[in-house]
Enzyme design. Structure first.
Site, PDB file in Angstrom:
ATOM      1  N   CYS A  48     -17.336 -51.000   5.875  1.00 28.07           N
ATOM      2  CA  CYS A  48     -18.437 -50.626   6.673  1.00 28.07           C
ATOM      3  C   CYS A  48     -20.007 -51.099   5.584  1.00 28.07           C
ATOM      4  O   CYS A  48     -19.902 -49.914   5.033  1.00 28.07           O
ATOM      5  CB  CYS A  48     -17.439 -49.580   7.286  1.00 28.07           C
ATOM      6  N   CYS A  65     -15.318 -41.934   5.849  1.00 31.52           N
ATOM      7  CA  CYS A  65     -14.642 -42.028   5.090  1.00 31.52           C
ATOM      8  C   CYS A  65     -15.184 -42.117   3.748  1.00 31.52           C
ATOM      9  O   CYS A  65     -15.510 -42.865   2.989  1.00 31.52           O
ATOM     10  CB  CYS A  65     -14.373 -43.636   5.367  1.00 31.52           C
ATOM     11  N   GLN A 103      -1.032 -36.868  17.520  1.00 33.63           N
ATOM     12  CA  GLN A 103      -1.777 -37.737  16.647  1.00 33.63           C
ATOM     13  C   GLN A 103      -2.753 -39.051  16.290  1.00 33.63           C
ATOM     14  O   GLN A 103      -1.920 -39.542  17.204  1.00 33.63           O
ATOM     15  CB  GLN A 103      -0.459 -38.152  15.406  1.00 33.63           C
ATOM     16  N   GLU A 106       4.833 -22.922  18.756  1.00 37.89           N
ATOM     17  CA  GLU A 106       3.185 -23.217  17.776  1.00 37.89           C
ATOM     18  C   GLU A 106       2.884 -21.869  18.684  1.00 37.89           C
ATOM     19  O   GLU A 106       3.167 -21.099  19.873  1.00 37.89           O
ATOM     20  CB  GLU A 106       3.700 -24.508  19.249  1.00 37.89           C
ATOM     21  N   ASP A 111       5.119 -27.078   9.890  1.00 36.72           N
ATOM     22  CA  ASP A 111       4.296 -28.544  10.111  1.00 36.72           C
ATOM     23  C   ASP A 111       3.487 -27.324   9.912  1.00 36.72           C
ATOM     24  O   ASP A 111       2.366 -27.932  10.768  1.00 36.72           O
ATOM     25  CB  ASP A 111       4.592 -29.631  10.629  1.00 36.72           C
ATOM     26  N   CYS A 171      -0.190 -31.282   5.425  1.00 37.55           N
ATOM     27  CA  CYS A 171      -1.173 -31.858   5.108  1.00 37.55           C
ATOM     28  C   CYS A 171      -2.434 -30.982   4.128  1.00 37.55           C
ATOM     29  O   CYS A 171      -3.154 -31.528   3.564  1.00 37.55           O
ATOM     30  CB  CYS A 171      -2.168 -31.648   6.170  1.00 37.55           C
TER      31      CYS A 171
HETATM   32  N1  SAH Z   1       3.848 -30.533  14.137  1.00 32.13           N
HETATM   33  C1  SAH Z   1       3.356 -31.140  15.113  1.00 32.13           C
HETATM   34  C2  SAH Z   1       1.474 -30.128  14.713  1.00 32.13           C
HETATM   35  C3  SAH Z   1       1.146 -29.886  13.289  1.00 32.13           C
HETATM   36  S1  SAH Z   1       0.130 -29.513  12.818  1.00 32.13           S
HETATM   37  C4  SAH Z   1       2.600 -32.604  15.088  1.00 32.13           C
HETATM   38  O1  SAH Z   1       3.147 -32.810  14.376  1.00 32.13           O
HETATM   39  O2  SAH Z   1       2.121 -32.881  16.204  1.00 32.13           O
HETATM   40  C5  SAH Z   1       0.044 -27.744  13.449  1.00 32.13           C
HETATM   41  C6  SAH Z   1      -0.026 -26.535  14.154  1.00 32.13           C
HETATM   42  O3  SAH Z   1      -0.121 -25.027  13.526  1.00 32.13           O
HETATM   43  C7  SAH Z   1      -1.113 -26.446  15.198  1.00 32.13           C
HETATM   44  O4  SAH Z   1      -0.627 -27.014  16.370  1.00 32.13           O
HETATM   45  C8  SAH Z   1      -1.196 -25.128  14.877  1.00 32.13           C
HETATM   46  O5  SAH Z   1      -1.512 -25.088  16.333  1.00 32.13           O
HETATM   47  C9  SAH Z   1      -1.085 -24.759  14.497  1.00 32.13           C
HETATM   48  N2  SAH Z   1      -0.316 -23.117  14.240  1.00 32.13           N
HETATM   49  C10 SAH Z   1      -1.229 -22.300  13.167  1.00 32.13           C
HETATM   50  N3  SAH Z   1      -1.215 -21.296  13.263  1.00 32.13           N
HETATM   51  C11 SAH Z   1       0.648 -21.136  13.542  1.00 32.13           C
HETATM   52  C12 SAH Z   1       0.810 -19.883  13.408  1.00 32.13           C
HETATM   53  N4  SAH Z   1       0.775 -19.021  13.274  1.00 32.13           N
HETATM   54  N5  SAH Z   1       2.082 -19.888  13.481  1.00 32.13           N
HETATM   55  C13 SAH Z   1       2.587 -20.883  15.210  1.00 32.13           C
HETATM   56  N6  SAH Z   1       1.671 -22.113  14.913  1.00 32.13           N
HETATM   57  C14 SAH Z   1       0.842 -22.400  14.139  1.00 32.13           C
END
Ligand code: SAH
Length: 476
Positions: free
Chosen positions: A73, A82, A305, A355, A404, A431
């Site tokens: 780029c 990036c 995503q 969530e 996650d 992540c």
């Molecule tokens: N598993 C999903 C998103 C993961 S990102 C996917 O793959 O698309 C992490 C997520 O955790 C976000 O959506 C965020 O809003 C949520 N989050 C953050 N803190 C949290 C908590 N204490 N309890 C539940 N969810 C939470």
């Protein structure tokens, strides 16, 4: 150390931090030097200095690292999106894998990881309490690390001659660097931007100006369903409508795949991109896409995503690690719009998703219904509150728990409840490998062992990396 501010010095880059800046040392003092690559020998200018570390600017590369490539780029340095573009993709993958491996060993004290596909050194096999031998599998890379993003947001402004420009904000400033073809985005972005820009120039529709809070067009959000080919355009505007919008919509509709055109109203003085209200101009107000066999409805504001190809590989790995036969009760904590939950629901008896964001749960329920799943149930709330409450009320066991979490990892109360519930398997999607390592240690000390670790690259060119870990309960 006798280097002072504004001095030029020589350093060898030994490592890179999470933001992709190179790390070099002089007499034990640590320097962060942007735009360098592990293995480079560089000349740098000392900019800002703290007690034990400082920031320096790259002056020139004296001896380039073998991992160095010419960034594809032309504006990679100005943009900063990036951070790893000067590194070959192969080296990027190695860097990410090593970072995760090292964090698991250093922070998590998981020192029985066996790298699969590489020679194992003798002596590295010492087994910690409750940590049987664990497989560290090769990172899942991309076949093509370019044009993988299904979503882009471009700001509008004017150049010196008053012509409409789009591109990206330079560094932390609000100056737009014209660049309409980000190599991470889809080819259609350029076509869409051209149509909008020509329209604005023709009818003198002004871009929004932050300083004066005048002008109409702030941003455009573009999304593409990779599987369906459907395109979404959403103009973010400082007003209620765009003059001659019908005509603009007509021109946009000529682009192959166009499926949804809308305006999002944002009249606030803010740098938050989207406002709350979206007005649909043409189409159903959403596009559709698939991850595996699961269908998702994506509206301008929904979370989805950004790399659907790698997301599918990541979820397949999580699903494989969950080891479902059709009889299991599964929890998917931090479930977002239920993407992993619905993936798991294909193979489980029952899935519960948790969530914190109510809108995400509304989307999750809608997507569940869209796919005809009757075995998923979603809760709005904090994982560390919903799970303990449920456990106290129902005492009910779980066979598998998937988490996650965001970068900060799981709350201790959440981990504590997982241990109490005692699922056979815990699948951790992460992540941030530092908090992952911390949380794995917690579980390893309380009856779980790491079985498998596998990284997945979802964001080529950047320093981010996702990791999936399978843990199992140690049988007494
Ligand atoms: N598993 C999903 C998103 C993961 S990102 C996917 O793959 O698309 C992490 C997520 O955790 C976000 O959506 C965020 O809003 C949520 N989050 C953050 N803190 C949290 C908590 N204490 N309890 C539940 N969810 C939470």
């Amino acid at each position: 150390m006798d280097i002072k501010k504004n001095d030029i010095f020589k350093a060898t880059i030994e490592d890179m931090n999470d933001e992709g800046a190179g790390i070099g040392k002089t007499d034990g003092y640590i320097w962060f030097i942007k735009d360098t690559v592990i293995g480079d020998v560089v000349e740098a200018l000392a900019m800002k200095m703290k007690k034990s570390y400082g920031y320096a600017r790259l002056i020139r590369v004296l001896e380039p690292s073998a991992a160095r490539v010419e960034p594809a780029c032309p504006v990679s340095r100005q943009c900063g999106g990036c951070q790893l573009q000067a590194m070959s993709y192969e080296e990027q993958l190695k860097f990410k894998e090593n970072k995760v491996f090292n964090n698991l060993v250093r922070i998590g004290k998981i020192d029985n990881l066996r790298r699969i596909g590489e020679e194992t050194k003798d002596g590295g096999q010492q087994v910690l309490r409750n940590c049987g031998e664990a497989e560290f599998l090769p990172i899942i890379g991309m076949e093509n690390p370019w044009r993988y993003r299904n979503k882009a947001q471009f700001p509008f402004g004017v150049d010196r001659e008053g012509k409409v420009v789009t591109g990206f904000f330079a560094g932390r400033t609000h100056t737009i660097i014209p660049q309409e073809d980000c190599l991470l985005g889809v080819e259609e972005n350029r076509e869409i931007l051209k149509v909008i820009k020509d329209f604005m120039n023709q009818y003198h529709v002004r871009p929004y100006e932050e300083k004066t809070h005048q002008g109409l067009i702030r941003h455009v959000l573009i999304r593409k369903g990779f599987r369906t080919g459907e395109l979404m355009v959403c103009l973010v505007i400082n007003g209620r409508n765009v003059p001659k919008m019908e005509e603009l919509a007509g021109r946009l509709r000529e682009i192959k795949g166009m499926a949804s055109i809308s305006c999002n109203i944002n009249t606030e003085k803010t740098n938050v991109i989207m406002g709350e209200e979206t007005v649909h101009v043409w189409g159903p107000g959403f596009i559709t896409d698939y991850i595996g066999d699961v269908k998702y409805r994506i509206s301008p504001q929904s979370f989805y995503q950004v790399n659907p190809v790698q997301t599918e590989k990541l979820y397949r790995t999580a699903l494989e690690y969950a080891g479902l036969t059709g009889n299991e009760v599964v929890w998917d904590l931090y479930c977002g719009i239920g993407t992993i939950s619905l993936f798991l629901a294909q193979k489980a008896r029952k899935v519960f998703g948790v969530e914190i964001v109510p809108q995400a749960i509304a989307d999750a329920r809608e997507n569940g219904a869209l796919n005809g799943f009757k075995n998923v149930e979603f809760f709005v709330g904090k994982a560390e509150e919903v799970l303990p409450e449920w456990y106290e009320k129902h005492g009910s066991p779980a066979d598998v728990i998937v988490v996650d979490p965001p970068r900060k990892g799981c709350d201790e109360k959440c981990l504590e409840t997982i241990v109490k519930m005692g699922p056979d398997r815990v699948v951790y999607v992460s992540c941030d490998s530092a908090t992952l390592a911390r949380d794995l240690r917690y579980l390893c000390d309380r009856g779980y062992q790491v079985q498998k670790v596998r990284c997945c690259d979802m964001f080529g060119g950047t320093g981010h990396v996702e990791t999936v870990v399978l843990m199992s309960k140690v049988k007494e």
